[in-house]
Design a protein around this motif. Sequence first.
Motif, short mmCIF file in Angstrom:
data_model
loop_
_atom_site.label_atom_id
_atom_site.label_comp_id
_atom_site.label_asym_id
_atom_site.label_seq_id
_atom_site.Cartn_x
_atom_site.Cartn_y
_atom_site.Cartn_z
N VAL A 44 29.86 -2.91 6.91
CA VAL A 44 29.54 -1.52 5.27
C VAL A 44 30.83 -1.52 4.43
CG1 VAL A 44 30.28 0.83 6.12
CG2 VAL A 44 28.60 -0.22 7.75
N ALA A 94 26.73 5.53 18.46
CA ALA A 94 26.78 4.07 17.38
C ALA A 94 26.33 2.86 18.96
CB ALA A 94 27.73 3.61 17.09
N ALA A 98 25.35 -2.11 15.77
CA ALA A 98 26.01 -1.65 14.45
C ALA A 98 27.64 -1.93 14.23
CB ALA A 98 26.22 -0.36 15.01
N GLY A 100 30.00 -0.65 11.41
CA GLY A 100 30.70 0.72 10.64
C GLY A 100 32.34 0.41 10.49
N VAL A 116 31.02 5.73 8.88
CA VAL A 116 29.55 5.52 8.55
C VAL A 116 29.53 3.77 8.98
CG1 VAL A 116 28.63 5.63 6.21
CG2 VAL A 116 29.83 6.88 6.37
N THR A 117 27.97 4.13 9.36
CA THR A 117 27.82 2.51 10.38
C THR A 117 26.15 1.97 10.09
OG1 THR A 117 26.29 3.28 12.24
CG2 THR A 117 28.44 3.68 12.85
N ARG A 118 25.70 0.74 10.04
CA ARG A 118 24.83 -0.06 10.01
C ARG A 118 24.26 -0.77 11.20
NH1 ARG A 118 23.87 -1.21 3.96
NH2 ARG A 118 21.53 -1.08 3.87
N THR A 119 23.20 -0.17 11.74
CA THR A 119 22.77 -0.75 12.51
C THR A 119 21.43 -1.21 13.56
OG1 THR A 119 22.46 0.12 15.45
CG2 THR A 119 22.59 2.05 13.65
#
Length: 226
Positions: A44, A94, A98, A100, A116-119
């Motif tokens: 991220v 989360a 993940a 973030g 803010v995360t991407r998982t």
Amino acid sequence: MTARIRRASRFPPSRSIAVAVALAAAVTISGVPVESIQAASPTVPPAALLPEGAVPHTSARDAFDLATARSTSGRDQSRIDVDGCEDVVHGRLAGANADGQGFQSAVPGGQVSELVTRTTNPPDLTAWAAQAARCSQVTVDDAAGTAVSTVTVQPAPAVPGTKTLSYHQLLTLPGQPPELPGLRLRTVAIAADDVLVVLRDAGTTGLDLDALAVAAWQHAAGPLGR
């Protein structure tokens, strides 16, 4: 901190509000140990975070990386669980896979966290809300003593194409008198595809957390290629 969580029943005598304050330190956006993170999503970028000044009256705005925060949290919590209530009590939204970026900021009346995360394993916020409702009141036992977590699921902001979650948590001592209201936390989360945005405040901040979460989601869309 090793904790045991059980369903709330009769309240033993009150001891000290310090227990609730100590528990607040354990209520984090994610509590999964760093060694369990596997096949993390793309990193991220810091640009996905809300720009400075978006949260009113912030001071001491400290950035954190999710993986680093997990590895340095120093928590050794037990995995004793009652119908999934441990994750609800500790606010673990989360998942393990993940990546973030976030901020913790001091604001009048308390503090606010942005993440803010991407998982690869996004949370099902509808199921999470149902679980939070089932875990509406549990008693938490740890080395510092006993406290009660009361969770209330609230209407979440509507964001097209996403799932959203909003809940209020109150940490109190068993039998705590009304003049000692305990520690109040609010959480708003928005998720779609591989992206999760979480905002949480502690205390009496007076922030419009719904509006801030929607703004964070909209701001993250460009940097994350959504």
